[in-house]
Motif scaffolding. Structure first.
Motif, mmCIF file in Angstrom:
data_model
loop_
_atom_site.group_PDB
_atom_site.id
_atom_site.type_symbol
_atom_site.label_atom_id
_atom_site.label_comp_id
_atom_site.label_asym_id
_atom_site.label_seq_id
_atom_site.Cartn_x
_atom_site.Cartn_y
_atom_site.Cartn_z
ATOM 1 N N ARG A 842 0.837 -1.209 0.000
ATOM 2 C CA ARG A 842 0.000 0.000 0.000
ATOM 3 C C ARG A 842 0.870 1.256 0.000
ATOM 4 O O ARG A 842 0.565 2.243 -0.686
ATOM 5 C CB ARG A 842 -0.915 -0.012 1.237
ATOM 6 C CG ARG A 842 -2.049 0.999 1.202
ATOM 7 C CD ARG A 842 -3.056 0.642 0.119
ATOM 8 N NE ARG A 842 -4.190 1.541 0.124
ATOM 9 C CZ ARG A 842 -5.383 1.244 0.655
ATOM 10 N NH1 ARG A 842 -5.576 0.053 1.220
ATOM 11 N NH2 ARG A 842 -6.375 2.099 0.599
ATOM 12 N N ALA A 845 2.226 1.882 -3.423
ATOM 13 C CA ALA A 845 1.198 2.443 -4.306
ATOM 14 C C ALA A 845 1.007 3.928 -4.052
ATOM 15 O O ALA A 845 0.832 4.730 -4.986
ATOM 16 C CB ALA A 845 -0.118 1.694 -4.109
ATOM 17 N N GLN A 848 3.883 5.723 -5.602
ATOM 18 C CA GLN A 848 3.767 5.746 -7.061
ATOM 19 C C GLN A 848 2.781 6.814 -7.510
ATOM 20 O O GLN A 848 3.043 7.550 -8.471
ATOM 21 C CB GLN A 848 3.330 4.377 -7.562
ATOM 22 C CG GLN A 848 3.325 4.266 -9.100
ATOM 23 C CD GLN A 848 2.978 2.860 -9.562
ATOM 24 O OE1 GLN A 848 2.638 2.009 -8.767
ATOM 25 N NE2 GLN A 848 3.082 2.621 -10.858
#
Length: 863
Positions: A842, A845, A848
């Motif tokens: 998580r 992500a 990103q």
């Protein structure tokens, strides 16, 4: 100018000689004033505080600085320190150090705060103007009224009477009474520690034991907060000084304190002051006329005046005479006056109270022995069964004698079925016991008393938790009759009523020759005290530790250390708990006791798990399981299996955890431990839910809840409700999830279970997040984070950080969310928990998306 940069630290002193050494250093630091100068300063300060009768001599002051002493006058040493260094904080440190060195700290911490006033004596007369002034003071908005006067002047009696009148006339929400023991005649009953009094007050006002803060300042603040919006009447009897009294006084509208003291206490600013002296001759005559109106006068019309004069017009002495009048139905007032005159002419007694006490005692007949033996009781009050044990008689006979002693004002009612002494009467009776009862007879009476308390405590403990009876010492049936404590309600009521007395008995037996009673009380009362009475638990188990060491009993010492370690664990003082439990484990290992080794290892595993040291905890749980099997303790084995299963579930080893919980449940069912079975079913359901076995979990939770409620176990009920909330959340029933988490939270807060409070708050946060309310989720998880951080619970802290990360991400606060993800990931990684990998994904992500958003922004700016 002093050659020393700072005054010596008294708190590092560990003996009387070290206290004396630091006092000499303080004198040098202060410029080495002469002993005459120090004496003059001490006496000037004492005169200002109304202690003209206590003035010190130069030789007495010099003695404080003389090494090789066995004991010190702590009151005088504090005064000397104040004469050398006036800083109140520094003086307070000396006062604390003296109490620790003098061994008083634990005795001072034993104080009973009553939620009701003592019974008002029906013979109360005179003092009408004083009563009216007290009532007017309350009506004028005064918050503190200070009643001062000499011993025997009737201060306590006046305060109690005024308290009853005020309580009848005004709608107080609560009434609290406490004897502060400022001037107790018994050296084993030092002035009550104000921090302990605050603890008792807060608990009497509904604050659970685990939620009472540490430290006097924090407790005084908590009391003020608790009193806000309430109308509370406080009766603080027998205050020692301003330092003891000030933290206890209310400063909120509607609350009122009635205080009694032998000192004027000029430092209590803003109080209405009422000085109580002896009765006037007219008041004394009115008192005598009211209490014995039917006693014939006899040939001397001045007999009442002679009686009053012999009593020094003191209310206590006159009350004792009123008892004598009842005890001699054939006597006239002239006879009583003649008898008092004879005693005085014989020069047997000079003090008015002592004189009347002796005459009352001479009239007692068969009750004399009971009065003498009652004075030996180490507690503040007692009931009829305890009195019967001391006397070696049946309770019915003793209760009749107690009623006679009450009518004679030699014993005072202290609540339903309980009795207490005025401290002067106790001192007189104790002296009579020393003079008239052989040491062997006194020891036999106390042995009967201690046998009675231990046997009744054992019966009550077995009624509360019968499945653990095998782990407690077997107590022989005593000679004395026991109350019926065979059902859970009666057992808890008796233990609640006698808790302070049992701790006092443990303190007395530890140092006066009954160490086996101390250690047995520690083991017997462990489970009861572990339910929230942690200050008493620390005191009792510490006495047991020292008693066991004194008699070189390593097993008793190991159990006392284990009890202490478990108590410190509940209080969140984990490092101290680890040290004590390691000592216990070593003692049991050397003694070859597998049962004790299992207890110590299991408790040590619990605290090391809370500190996040899971590998060490797993090894300890495995050690505990093997030791239980060696000892044949299937109940203990079930608990250790269940604890290890919980740890495995946190590490994602759900199948192994389920197997352990199923074995534990079988163990509990076969041994008849319904409470253990309930815990096992609750734990089993918690391990089943992550695997999606929700139907099975629902069945197990339903049965666990039935068992906990049937046994009145609110602690277990709250944890099960919390898991029911989690089950409903997994099923998408978010309203029901929130409702069950809130029920769990309310119980945990009521019982003071901080870890459970954090868990329920985390459950509320998770339910709010799933319901699409991330702002509410942040509120709940932040509260859980605060609780978990304060007690050092790393698992609940990890849950809170993960919940905050999810909620902040949903709110668009990406940077804040990223920091919480990182914290949660690191915490879970330390446990080898699968949540760590999920949070790492998580977090990647989130990073990103942040990188992508930043690139898009640059492109847009270039355009």
């Amino acid at each position: 100018m002093s050659a020393f940069a700072s005054p010596p630290d008294p708190e590092r002193a560990g003996s009387v000689d070290e206290i004396v050494q630091r006092l000499r250093l303080l004198k040098a630091w202060a410029g080495s004033p002469s002993f005459d100068t120090i004496t003059a300063r001490v006496n000037a300060a004492w005169s200002r505080s109304g202690r003209e009768a206590d003035l010190a001599g130069r030789t007495t002051v010099v003695d404080c600085f003389r090494p090789g002493r066995r004991r010190l006058n702590a009151d005088l040493v504090v005064a000397v320190v104040e004469a050398l260094h006036t800083d109140p904080g520094y003086v307070a440190r000396w006062r604390q150090a003296l109490r620790v060195v003098g061994g008083e700290i634990q005795a001072a911490a034993q104080v009973r705060v009553s939620a009701a006033l003592p019974a008002a004596l029906p013979a109360f007369t005179a003092r009408e103007s004083e009563l009216e002034r007290l009532r007017s003071a309350f009506g004028d908005g005064t918050r503190v009224c200070l009643i001062t006067g000499m011993a025997g002047a009737g201060k306590s009696r006046l305060a109690v009477r005024a308290g009853h009148l005020l309580a009848a006339e005004h709608a107080f929400d609560r009434v609290l009474f406490v004897n502060l023991r400022g001037f107790h005649e018994d050296a084993t009953q030092p002035p009550a520690d104000p921090s302990a009094v605050l603890d008792g007050m807060l608990q009497s006002l509904g604050v659970p034991s685990l939620r009472v803060p540490y430290g006097m300042t924090a407790r005084a603040t908590a009391l003020r907060e608790r009193l806000t919006g309430l109308r509370v009447l406080l009766v603080l009897d027998n205050a020692a000084d301003e330092q003891q009294l000030e933290p206890l006084l209310p400063d909120t509208p509607g609350s009122f304190a009635l205080v009694t003291s032998r000192r004027r206490l000029p430092g209590i600013v803003g109080a209405t002051r009422l000085a109580v002296d002896a009765f006037t001759p007219a008041e004394a005559l009115r008192f005598l006329g009211a209490v014995r109106p039917r006693v014939p006068l006899g040939p001397d019309p001045s007999a009442p005046a002679r009686i009053a004069r012999s009593c020094g017009y003191l209310p206590l002495a006159l009350a004792l005479v009123s008892g004598q009048l009842r005890a001699a139905p054939g006597w006239t007032l002239t006879d009583h006056a003649d008898r008092l005159d004879e005693r005085r002419q014989e020069r047997r007694l000079d003090d008015a109270v002592e004189l009347t006490l002796r005459v009352s005692y001479d009239h007692l007949g068969g009750c004399r022995r009971l009065l003498r033996l009652l004075a030996l009781h180490p507690g503040q009050d007692f009931d009829g069964y305890a009195a019967a044990a001391l006397a070696g008689a049946d309770p019915a006979t003793v209760r009749a004698e107690l009623n006679d002693l009450c009518r004679d004002h030699l014993v005072q009612p202290a609540g339903e079925g309980r009795y207490a002494f005025h401290d002067l009467v106790r001192a007189f009776a104790a002296n009579r016991a020393t003079d008239e009862d052989a040491p062997s007879a006194r020891r036999a009476a106390l042995t009967r008393l201690f046998d009675y308390y231990l046997a009744t405590a054992a019966a009550a403990a077995n009624a509360l938790s019968p499945a653990e009876a095998h782990s407690r010492p077997r107590i022989a049936a005593p000679e004395s009759a026991l109350p019926d404590v065979g059902d859970r309600d009666a057992a808890r009521a008796w233990l609640d009523a006698e808790r302070h007395t049992l701790v006092a008995v443990a303190a007395y037996t530890a140092v006066q020759g009954w160490p086996g009673h101390t250690t047995a009380l520690s083991t017997t009362l462990f489970r009861y005290l572990n339910g929230g009475h942690h200050s008493d638990a620390l005191t009792l188990h510490d006495h047991a530790r020292h008693a066991a060491a004194d008699i070189a009993d390593p097993l008793a010492q190991g159990h006392a250390l284990t009890n202490l370690g478990a108590t410190y664990t509940r209080l969140g003082r984990y490092e101290t708990a680890v040290e004590l439990l390691r000592q216990a484990l070593e003692l049991f290992a050397r003694a070859g006791d597998p049962g004790g080794r299992a207890r110590a290892a299991n408790n040590l595993a619990i605290v090391t798990a809370r500190l996040g040291r899971y590998d060490e905890a797993v090894a300890l749980y495995q050690q505990a399981i093997l030791a239980c099997r060696e000892a044949g303790d299937r109940t203990g084995e079930g608990r250790a299996e269940g604890n290890l299963g919980n740890l495995e579930a946190r590490m994602g080893q759900y199948e192994s955890a389920i197997s352990r919980h199923e074995r534990a449940v079988i163990n509990f069912r076969e041994t008849g431990d319904a409470n253990g079975e309930a815990h096992g079913l609750d734990d089993l359901a918690e391990a089943e839910m992550p695997l999606g076995r929700l139907d099975s979990a629902a069945v197990h939770l339903r049965r666990a809840l039935e068992l906990f409620r049937g046994h009145g176990d609110r602690h277990g009920e709250a944890w099960t409700l919390d898991n029911v909330g989690t089950l409903h959340a997994r099923l998408g029933r978010l309203d029901l999830a929130e409702d069950h988490h809130r029920q769990a939270l309310a119980i945990h807060r009521d019982t003071g279970e901080r870890e459970g409070e954090a868990s329920a708050l985390n459950g509320l946060g998770a339910a709010a997040y799933l319901a699409g309310d991330p702002a509410a989720a942040v509120t709940h998880h932040a509260a859980a984070q605060s609780v978990a951080g304060s007690i050092g619970d790393r698992y609940q802290l990890a849950r809170a950080c993960a919940g905050l990360a999810h909620a902040h991400e949903a709110l668009g606060a990406v940077l804040t969310a990223r920091e919480h993800y990182r914290q949660a990931m690191n915490l879970y990684a330390a446990f080898s928990s699968p949540e760590a990998e999920q949070l790492r994904i998580r977090l990647a992500a989130v990073d990103q998306r942040r990188t992508h958003a930043g690139t898009v922004g640059i492109v847009e700016r270039l355009r």
